[in-house]
Design an enzyme around this catalytic site. Structure first.
Site, PDB file in Angstrom:
ATOM      1  N   GLU A   1       0.682  -1.363  -0.124  1.00 43.78           N
ATOM      2  CA  GLU A   1       0.137   0.035   0.005  1.00 43.78           C
ATOM      3  C   GLU A   1       0.970   1.192  -0.052  1.00 43.78           C
ATOM      4  O   GLU A   1       2.010   1.215   0.779  1.00 43.78           O
ATOM      5  CB  GLU A   1      -0.974   0.069   1.341  1.00 43.78           C
ATOM      6  CG  GLU A   1      -1.880   1.219   1.496  1.00 43.78           C
ATOM      7  CD  GLU A   1      -2.707   1.042   2.918  1.00 43.78           C
ATOM      8  OE1 GLU A   1      -2.187   0.271   3.655  1.00 43.78           O
ATOM      9  OE2 GLU A   1      -3.410   1.826   3.053  1.00 43.78           O
TER      10      GLU A   1
ATOM     11  N   LYS B   1      -9.092   2.118  -2.220  1.00 47.82           N
ATOM     12  CA  LYS B   1      -9.367   1.496  -1.041  1.00 47.82           C
ATOM     13  C   LYS B   1     -10.687   2.019  -0.723  1.00 47.82           C
ATOM     14  O   LYS B   1     -11.016   3.183  -0.840  1.00 47.82           O
ATOM     15  CB  LYS B   1      -8.418   2.147  -0.081  1.00 47.82           C
ATOM     16  CG  LYS B   1      -8.466   1.503   1.240  1.00 47.82           C
ATOM     17  CD  LYS B   1      -7.170   1.931   2.224  1.00 47.82           C
ATOM     18  CE  LYS B   1      -7.127   1.318   3.320  1.00 47.82           C
ATOM     19  NZ  LYS B   1      -6.054   1.817   4.111  1.00 47.82           N
TER      20      LYS B   1
ATOM     21  N   CYS C   1      -5.376  -3.103   2.321  1.00 48.22           N
ATOM     22  CA  CYS C   1      -5.329  -3.085   3.883  1.00 48.22           C
ATOM     23  C   CYS C   1      -6.684  -3.216   4.478  1.00 48.22           C
ATOM     24  O   CYS C   1      -7.406  -4.253   4.476  1.00 48.22           O
ATOM     25  CB  CYS C   1      -4.568  -1.996   4.265  1.00 48.22           C
ATOM     26  SG  CYS C   1      -3.929  -2.125   5.752  1.00 48.22           S
TER      27      CYS C   1
ATOM     28  N   ASN D   1      15.647  17.000  39.281  1.00 45.59           N
ATOM     29  CA  ASN D   1      15.696  17.280  37.916  1.00 45.59           C
ATOM     30  C   ASN D   1      16.842  18.220  37.489  1.00 45.59           C
ATOM     31  O   ASN D   1      17.088  18.118  36.322  1.00 45.59           O
ATOM     32  CB  ASN D   1      14.444  18.461  37.892  1.00 45.59           C
ATOM     33  CG  ASN D   1      13.008  17.645  37.921  1.00 45.59           C
ATOM     34  OD1 ASN D   1      12.823  16.504  37.645  1.00 45.59           O
ATOM     35  ND2 ASN D   1      11.986  18.587  38.370  1.00 45.59           N
TER      36      ASN D   1
END
Lengths: 541, 541
Positions: free
Chosen positions: B41, B112, B148, B373
């Site tokens: 595809e 499709k 698909c 941090n």
């Protein structure tokens, strides 16, 4: 008929909070004489709820809140947006719906027919197209109900069918449209034009009610409006603020000011609202901004003061050895003009420590962009530490032009929870700065007048690396917003070499934008959820 | 009939490169005796092209490349996926199409029918549903063509119609399905089951051809397969690599191994492919990893060595005053096992410099998460500097469990261009580490056995802040992937207090994930483009 316009500012997912807002607005509007109260699209759950709709209990919880709202209604009906869960063939579906609530119950449900899937919209991901009837009768009037996109096909012609074609033969006495239509500049003209066409097609009055407030990147402007059957404005709710107002459809076209905000003022109000809502809805009272002395941070700080109050905004100057005196002076002058807290945190020791650790590495000898990034990242490090310490939301200050070409440092000046002006091209940042100064200096004049510089190398100017911002912004607009090819850009008069350079910069900096803070959308096409480019890709045209 | 399976690894937007891949595969397969050659595809533009489809010239450029490909075809037809632009009523539309090219021309086009809009898919944003006929005749055989999703309605039942219902009465001799179906673990079972049901419905052989390779977050596994009309495997292309193979439909069910990769090996191969393609397709040869001595960075480094070659991987240890000896020893042992370059860059001076600058600030006195941090961000600062200096892609090493609860530092350990294992829950990271060690120690045993720790406070353990990873991962799976409510989670046997804490952490760390590096998807629901949560929202259930 007297219509109550409940232009409420819903928070996404705050079902209890939105219910309270809605109930209060309903009570208020009843007191004000409304005979029908109307709320925006998905007002009960906030727009856009996105993947909250995929959570197992979300539909049920929305239904419960809807029923609780309905129980509070009396003989005056209320029309309110909510996601309607429905199970068909064992599958859970949602309709983007509006419930007509009256006398304690949900009397009728309307469902959105047209689902947008362009720009920031993903409605096909969650909703199915509705099939419910499109009108009801009340006080002898036939009232047609549509939801947002349902009326936009007249303008966009993106859908195969048009609910207005089904409504037209019904000859309704009134058309209602519940919207949550994200704002961008120039939208109000586009919308007004559309609404006039809708009225012309149906030859009945139109009541357009729009959400207000900021939810993540999106800003909703409200600006709900009633038009008479001949397209005249009968009544109007304010822009960029919540409101409850009653419009009497029988009173006929009123003497309305019917004037739009000028572009810069609407951008100004949109950004203040978006910033305030992002901060407050996520629990921050305070905002924090690195002040460079440049125009981007100055404009961001000025907007933050309006949104959060000057006592809640902290400006930090982060000078390096390269920073000019005027940067510091301009940053300090801005902080004084705004009356905000102001601290200076020099970065040079951090930069030197990093340089020291990096020295033994192979290839560490030449000075290159690494050193520029180190400075930006040392600033980010300190700003995030201050954000952590003070519980203040760090606002990042980059503009759209920079973000487009990657003239910004990931984890450096891109640090922050919200990018306030990242959808404003640099030329508009200048325009906004001048607009903010319209009644006296807020942004120091020197900040507006000096040549833009990142000050990451001695005597650096933006113009060393980039074309003039007028040209850059012109190219960016045509390439990004209009989707034009290199060929078409040169046909528009831009120099081919410049076009190729800029296009290449835009394409290869997608990875930075992937990790950028959410930015408030103010143009028809912003970076973020409405622009979905692959990161690794090789098409450049 | 002998069918050539051109399982090519397209790069999104690389029209020229994909054309070359396709032409070479076609020539090769002709030499190998193919009578019909089939591609995946959208093979010509790569999948997913996303908003490249909105660029003005993209459709035209794809059409040109298709015609160039067609000109190279001879009497052996080739069926190849491409986006077909079409103008109807003045509006530009795309079909997700397959072109049958033969004797120099495009002879027929298939479109499709079913467009997925769930998970990572946005096909309704770009494509309209096709209406072209679904079959052609060749060598006396009736061949049906689907793309698909067209065959997935048998499994998912998400669409109102099913192209297989239209194909079934045609009684085709062969069904072809062109796919670009993103891989996740367990997908191969699900797919095999589906293909068998399709064959059973149509009672004809099936040729399923799937894309291979990594494009951004998505990994395509290839694994193209031919099934006989009774559901037996006739032929199979390899998984996780490009290939050209010829399958003779007449040869009847061959003695196929028909065995699936074990889960950990498939995850292993998927991540190596995804990492290699992300790096190489974006122009990086080298990868860079901060080695903490912990399991996440160790697994990431081992995968990077397989993907990029040990000579292209650089490990950096970034010890602080808090780092334990074993961290450094384990990091060094890993680098030795892998045979990669290894440098040590201490962060303490940077942390101290930052602390020094922050000291005068109000509220700077107490030690809190800020200091943790700061260490993580000092590491990020140095790693990004090394990345800049050496032109190496920084790989970030966080796992899905951490990212879910925000047990990671934005602009710190989250720095990097690609998050290699960010869709792997911590328990699977352990399993993968053991799998990587199956033929000898690569990940030091001590790295696997010691209690996980962020080492940002003295004697810190992950278990100080989080439940055991078995429990955490269980909750996360049910909350995130299954979308269950708090109530349902406690019904599954998890402690309510723990559930509430974890749910709250997941919800309020959406802002970190917004700015996370793209992460390779290996589960049915990954953070990233397939999960679209609002950042600021208040629904927690």
């Amino acid at each position: 008929m007297k219509i109550g316009i409940a232009q409420i500012n819903s928070t996404v997912g705050d079902l209890t909070g939105n219910l309270l807002l809605a109930s209060n607005a309903y009570s208020q509007l009843i007191l004000d004489g409304a005979e029908l109260v109307i709320f925006p699209e998905l007002a009960l759950c906030g727009y856009p709820p996105r993947d909250l709709l995929l959570k197992k209990n979300f539909g049920r919880d929305c239904q419960e809140v809807l029923e609780e709202f309905a129980r509070k209604t009396g003989s005056c009906p209320a029309l309110i947006g909510f996601p309607q869960q429905s199970v068909e063939k064992g599958r859970e579906l949602f309709f983007n719906a509006a419930a007509l609530c009256t006398n304690g119950i949900v009397a009728q449900i309307f469902q959105k027919r047209l689902l947008p899937t362009y720009d920031v919209f993903d409605e096909d991901r969650y909703f199915v197209s509705g099939e419910a009837p499109l009108s009801f009768t009340y006080l002898g009037k036939k009232i047609a109900v549509t939801i947002c996109e349902d009326i936009w096909n007249l303008d966009k012609d993106l859908h195969m069918s048009d609910p207005l074609d089904e409504i037209s033969p019904l000859q309704p006495d009134l058309l209602i449209n519940l919207s949550a239509s994200p704002w961008h500049h120039q939208k109000s003209y586009q919308r007004k034009e559309l609404l006039r066409r809708v009225v012309k097609k149906l030859t009945c009055p139109l009541l357009y009610i729009n959400a207000v407030g900021g939810n993540d990147e999106l800003i909703f402007d409200g600006s709900s409006v009633a038009l008479s059957s001949n397209g005249k404005t009968i009544g109007q709710a304010p822009s960029f603020e919540s409101s409850c107002s009653v419009i009497d459809l029988e009173s006929g076209p009123a003497e309305m000011k019917d004037e739009d905000l000028l572009e810069m003022e609407s951008i100004h109000q949109a950004l203040v609202l978006g910033l305030r809502d992002y901060a407050h809805k996520s629990g921050f009272r305070k905002g924090l901004i690195g002040l460079s002395g440049g125009i981007d941070s100055a404009v961001t700080a000025a907007l933050a003061v309006e949104a959060l109050g000057k006592e809640n905004v902290i400006g930090i100057s982060l000078p390096s050895a390269i920073s000019s005196d005027h940067s510091r002076d301009d940053a300090r002058a801005l902080a004084q003009n705004l009356g905000i807290a102001y601290h200076t945190l020099p970065i040079q020791k951090i930069v030197d420590s990093a340089d020291h650790e990096l020295a033994p590495l192979p290839a560490a000898m030449d000075t290159d962009v690494t050193e520029e990034n180190l400075q930006a990242r040392s600033r980010g490090l300190l700003l995030m530490a201050v954000s952590n310490k003070l519980g203040a939301l760090l606002l990042t200050t980059g503009n759209k032009s920079e973000l487009a070409v990657g003239y910004c440092t990931l984890y450096g000046d891109m640090c922050g929870g919200l990018a306030v002006i990242s959808d404003l091209p640099k030329t508009k940042v200048f325009a906004l700065a001048n607009h903010l100064n319209r009644s006296g200096e807020i942004i120091p004049q020197n900040t507006i007048e000096k040549p833009p510089s990142a000050e990451l190398r001695p005597d650096q100017k933006d113009s060393d690396s980039l074309p003039d911002y007028e040209i850059l912004d012109g190219i960016l607009h045509s390439y990004i917003e209009k989707g034009l090819s290199i060929e078409a850009l040169t046909a528009e008069g831009f120099e081919e070499e410049t076009v190729r350079k800029i296009v290449s910069l835009v394409d290869r900096n997608e990875y930075k934008r992937k990790q950028a803070a959410p930015g408030l959308k103010v143009t028809p096409l912003a970076f973020g959820i409405g622009r979905r480019m692959p990161i690794v890709q090789k098409y450049s045209n």
